[in-house]
Design a protein around this motif. Structure first.
Motif, PDB file in Angstrom:
ATOM      1  N   ARG A   1       0.841  -1.196   0.000  1.00 14.30           N
ATOM      2  CA  ARG A   1       0.000   0.000   0.000  1.00 14.30           C
ATOM      3  C   ARG A   1       0.876   1.245   0.000  1.00 14.30           C
ATOM      4  O   ARG A   1       2.038   1.193   0.386  1.00 14.30           O
ATOM      5  CB  ARG A   1      -0.880   0.062   1.274  1.00 14.30           C
ATOM      6  CG  ARG A   1      -1.930  -0.996   1.449  1.00 14.30           C
ATOM      7  CD  ARG A   1      -3.222  -0.727   0.662  1.00 14.30           C
ATOM      8  NE  ARG A   1      -3.568   0.673   0.527  1.00 14.30           N
ATOM      9  CZ  ARG A   1      -4.534   1.280   1.202  1.00 14.30           C
ATOM     10  NH1 ARG A   1      -5.234   0.618   2.116  1.00 14.30           N
ATOM     11  NH2 ARG A   1      -4.822   2.544   0.973  1.00 14.30           N
ATOM     12  N   GLY A   2       0.291   2.362  -0.369  1.00 15.47           N
ATOM     13  CA  GLY A   2       0.957   3.653  -0.216  1.00 15.47           C
ATOM     14  C   GLY A   2       1.948   3.954  -1.338  1.00 15.47           C
ATOM     15  O   GLY A   2       2.271   3.102  -2.168  1.00 15.47           O
ATOM     16  N   ALA A   3       2.408   5.192  -1.332  1.00 13.03           N
ATOM     17  CA  ALA A   3       3.354   5.632  -2.355  1.00 13.03           C
ATOM     18  C   ALA A   3       4.665   4.864  -2.223  1.00 13.03           C
ATOM     19  O   ALA A   3       5.090   4.509  -1.122  1.00 13.03           O
ATOM     20  CB  ALA A   3       3.604   7.131  -2.219  1.00 13.03           C
TER      21      ALA A   3
ATOM     22  N   CYS B   1       1.338  13.238  -2.959  1.00  9.32           N
ATOM     23  CA  CYS B   1       0.491  12.105  -2.551  1.00  9.32           C
ATOM     24  C   CYS B   1      -0.989  12.450  -2.741  1.00  9.32           C
ATOM     25  O   CYS B   1      -1.781  11.632  -3.220  1.00  9.32           O
ATOM     26  CB  CYS B   1       0.766  11.733  -1.095  1.00  9.32           C
ATOM     27  SG  CYS B   1       2.347  10.889  -0.862  1.00  9.32           S
TER      28      CYS B   1
ATOM     29  N   GLU C   1      -2.323   6.944  -4.116  1.00 13.32           N
ATOM     30  CA  GLU C   1      -1.272   6.096  -3.541  1.00 13.32           C
ATOM     31  C   GLU C   1      -0.507   5.300  -4.596  1.00 13.32           C
ATOM     32  O   GLU C   1       0.600   4.857  -4.341  1.00 13.32           O
ATOM     33  CB  GLU C   1      -1.841   5.166  -2.465  1.00 13.32           C
ATOM     34  CG  GLU C   1      -2.687   4.042  -2.988  1.00 13.32           C
ATOM     35  CD  GLU C   1      -2.976   3.007  -1.885  1.00 13.32           C
ATOM     36  OE1 GLU C   1      -2.424   3.122  -0.784  1.00 13.32           O
ATOM     37  OE2 GLU C   1      -3.774   2.086  -2.166  1.00 13.32           O
TER      38      GLU C   1
ATOM     39  N   GLY D   1       1.107   7.973   3.915  1.00 14.29           N
ATOM     40  CA  GLY D   1       0.398   6.712   3.720  1.00 14.29           C
ATOM     41  C   GLY D   1      -0.555   6.447   4.868  1.00 14.29           C
ATOM     42  O   GLY D   1      -1.712   6.051   4.662  1.00 14.29           O
TER      43      GLY D   1
ATOM     44  N   HIS E   1      -3.572   8.893   4.668  1.00 12.49           N
ATOM     45  CA  HIS E   1      -4.580   8.599   3.643  1.00 12.49           C
ATOM     46  C   HIS E   1      -5.070   7.171   3.713  1.00 12.49           C
ATOM     47  O   HIS E   1      -5.998   6.804   3.006  1.00 12.49           O
ATOM     48  CB  HIS E   1      -3.982   8.860   2.246  1.00 12.49           C
ATOM     49  CG  HIS E   1      -3.643  10.294   2.024  1.00 12.49           C
ATOM     50  ND1 HIS E   1      -4.587  11.244   1.718  1.00 12.49           N
ATOM     51  CD2 HIS E   1      -2.459  10.958   2.088  1.00 12.49           C
ATOM     52  CE1 HIS E   1      -3.991  12.420   1.588  1.00 12.49           C
ATOM     53  NE2 HIS E   1      -2.703  12.271   1.813  1.00 12.49           N
ATOM     54  N   GLY E   2      -4.379   6.303   4.511  1.00 16.34           N
ATOM     55  CA  GLY E   2      -4.639   4.861   4.464  1.00 16.34           C
ATOM     56  C   GLY E   2      -5.934   4.469   5.139  1.00 16.34           C
ATOM     57  O   GLY E   2      -6.687   5.282   5.647  1.00 16.34           O
TER      58      GLY E   2
END
Lengths: 366, 366
Positions: B125-127, B326, B331, B362, B365-366
């Protein structure tokens, strides 16, 4: 330390140009702020340096930037990359010229050059005549018949259209032997030495397959688009594979913001083109007379050890322009006329007329 | 009959646009006057056709032109050629978009895509964080030490600068094993899965040699410049050779007058790029926000059977922009920061700060 001196044209204000040129010198070398270059050797011997800045019209400047030859090595792709890889993404910059005060990068140059091409084609003097196989979509039989007609009309060189790659309508593996056979048959009848240049295209494996077909068919020249194939692939072919002259096509090159004389003249010659097609003025393309003369000059001016290459002004040329083009380019030129002859009411007669007009110019100027 | 619909932007007067669009349709297909196309099949099934013309600002028009897919086959170079090979030489034309009503040409697309890259890098997950090895001119030892530092700072991906080809200061054959070993050592210490992407360059034989070195060193990704290597070579590599993700660099692509979303989005994705570097807005390059969003959108929008690829906005990015980037790209993005970290007073600290800032986004926004 060995450098090449690259002249860029930059849109900038007088207040900004110094900083802009410095940024460009870093962009095309170390790709980072000067503060990130902590190694003294890199700072002195590799980081690009602004050599001179001068005005070039309203809100434009010319900046001469020294780039280290060690970042180029002997790879033509890397040469393009260091000249303009990242800067191509900055629309305020174009490349005008390169000077080589410390020598050229190690690139092959023309294997045949003007003299070698003349010998291969059996044309010791005068303009060389060339025509094209088209349109894409035609069958192998139609293209072979056309090639036979063109060879019988007396053309020295026949090339595939650059749009003729490996289409289902005329696959390379069937087309090239059939066309070469038609040209061979015509040569036997006429006593001529017409040469056919098929269009190499695709990835390296595809190109290797095409080369094997060319060798087996006894092909006497090849055409290729260096900016589609990749200039590094062309250099490998010229260095290690090809034993026939190379006709280079300018496809994709017009938008690059690299001066046409530098790109199609100097760089195409360095990578090994013996003949370079470019858009002649007054045709379907917009190059002016001066640009065309500069391309032709770059193909023949002194360039290290390299032989001169032949200019092939093209793109919507007509038989009526033979006299003007011979006068303009001199005898070391390949005159390429394709569609205009095929569009004539009697193509065979138009072809013969063109070839005869070129021969008559040769007598006039010879 | 299968066609692709290409939208060109053309500078022309209202009086001229119909003839200009017709000429362009012929230029990008049969390359000759319509009168020279005597074969009915070629005229109907291969010659380009103007589908629609509409205004696009003062003295400009958009022309949608149908080009026959049979002229493209399954070769990416030929696709570029038919889209814009000759027209690149006509400065009044640019390419805006392509639609594929009859299906895509047979090109590989991303082998890994977003999901495959995430799995390889161990980043579900995430950038994804990425940094660059620079400056060119550095020694192998210096680059390996830097890579170790970057891997220890927590970067997911480390790439060569695209200017790092095969220089005497850090030859590929010495550099790549040394850097991979440094990254492996850091991974063992940190438990991380940092991946190094060396820069493939040169002709096909050179690239094959580099691939052997990559395999032997256990390299987990590669970078390449499709427009320098040649897109057809990239396709062969993706189809037949590479078993690691491909990071594509936009070098040479900025000047081509092909819309960035089409070139770096759709076309780079079609040839097999899993991640595409492009100049983010607000950095050293001039792309605006909309262009960047369109490139990212083209990398992820439905495109036949093809997996989405990851955008890598780059070019003078700084740690301060992590939050904004971001938020802007979501992501599924690779955040590439290089020079700004190396220029910091304490580069190791700046690297850790960047990685932590991305991780914090992350969580947010996660």
């Amino acid at each position: 330390m060995k450098w090449m001196h690259v002249t860029y044209r930059i849109a900038a204000s007088a207040d900004d140009i110094d900083a802009r040129a410095e940024a460009l010198a870093r962009e095309q070398s170390v790709e980072c702020p000067a503060a990130a270059v902590r190694d003294v050797r890199v700072r002195e011997a590799v980081m690009g340096k602004v050599i001179a800045i001068g005005p070039d019209g309203p809100d434009h400047f010319r900046a001469c930037i020294a780039l280290a030859l060690e970042t180029v090595g002997d790879d033509a792709g890397q040469l393009l990359n260091m000249l303009f890889g990242n800067a191509s993404l900055q629309p305020d910059v174009s490349v005008l010229d390169v000077a080589w005060p410390d020598g050229l990068p190690d690139l092959p140059g023309p294997r045949f050059g003007v003299a070698g091409v003349r010998e291969r084609l059996g044309v010791p003097r005068g303009a060389i005549t060339c025509t094209a196989l088209k349109p894409v979509g035609s069958s192998v039989a139609a293209l072979a018949a056309l090639a036979g007609q063109q060879a019988r009309a007396g053309f020295h060189l026949i090339k595939d259209d650059h749009g003729l790659a490996d289409p289902v309508s005329a696959p390379f593996a069937e087309r090239v032997p059939a066309i070469q056979a038609a040209v061979d048959a015509a040569n036997r009848d006429t006593g001529g030495r017409c040469v056919y240049a098929p269009n190499l295209s695709g990835g390296p494996r595809a190109v290797q397959g095409q080369l094997a077909i060319c060798r087996s068919a006894g092909v006497g020249a090849v055409m290729l688009c260096p900016l589609v194939l990749g200039v590094s692939q062309v250099v490998e072919l010229v260095r290690d594979e090809l034993d026939v002259p190379v006709l280079a096509h300018p496809a994709l090159g017009g938008g690059l913001r690299i001066d046409p004389a530098l790109l199609f003249g100097t760089l195409f010659r360095l990578i090994g083109a013996d003949m370079v097609i470019f858009p002649n003025h007054g045709g379907r393309f917009s190059y002016d007379v001066a640009s065309c003369q500069q391309i032709a000059a770059a193909l023949s001016m002194p360039l290290g050890k390299h032989a001169p290459a032949l200019p092939v002004p093209a793109g919507g040329m007509t038989p009526e322009r033979v006299g003007e083009m011979c006068a303009s380019y001199g005898e070391d030129v390949v005159l390429l006329v394709g569609g205009a002859l095929l569009a004539a009411q009697d193509p065979a007669r138009a072809m013969r007329g063109f070839v005869e007009a070129v021969a008559a110019e040769g007598v006039k100027h010879g």
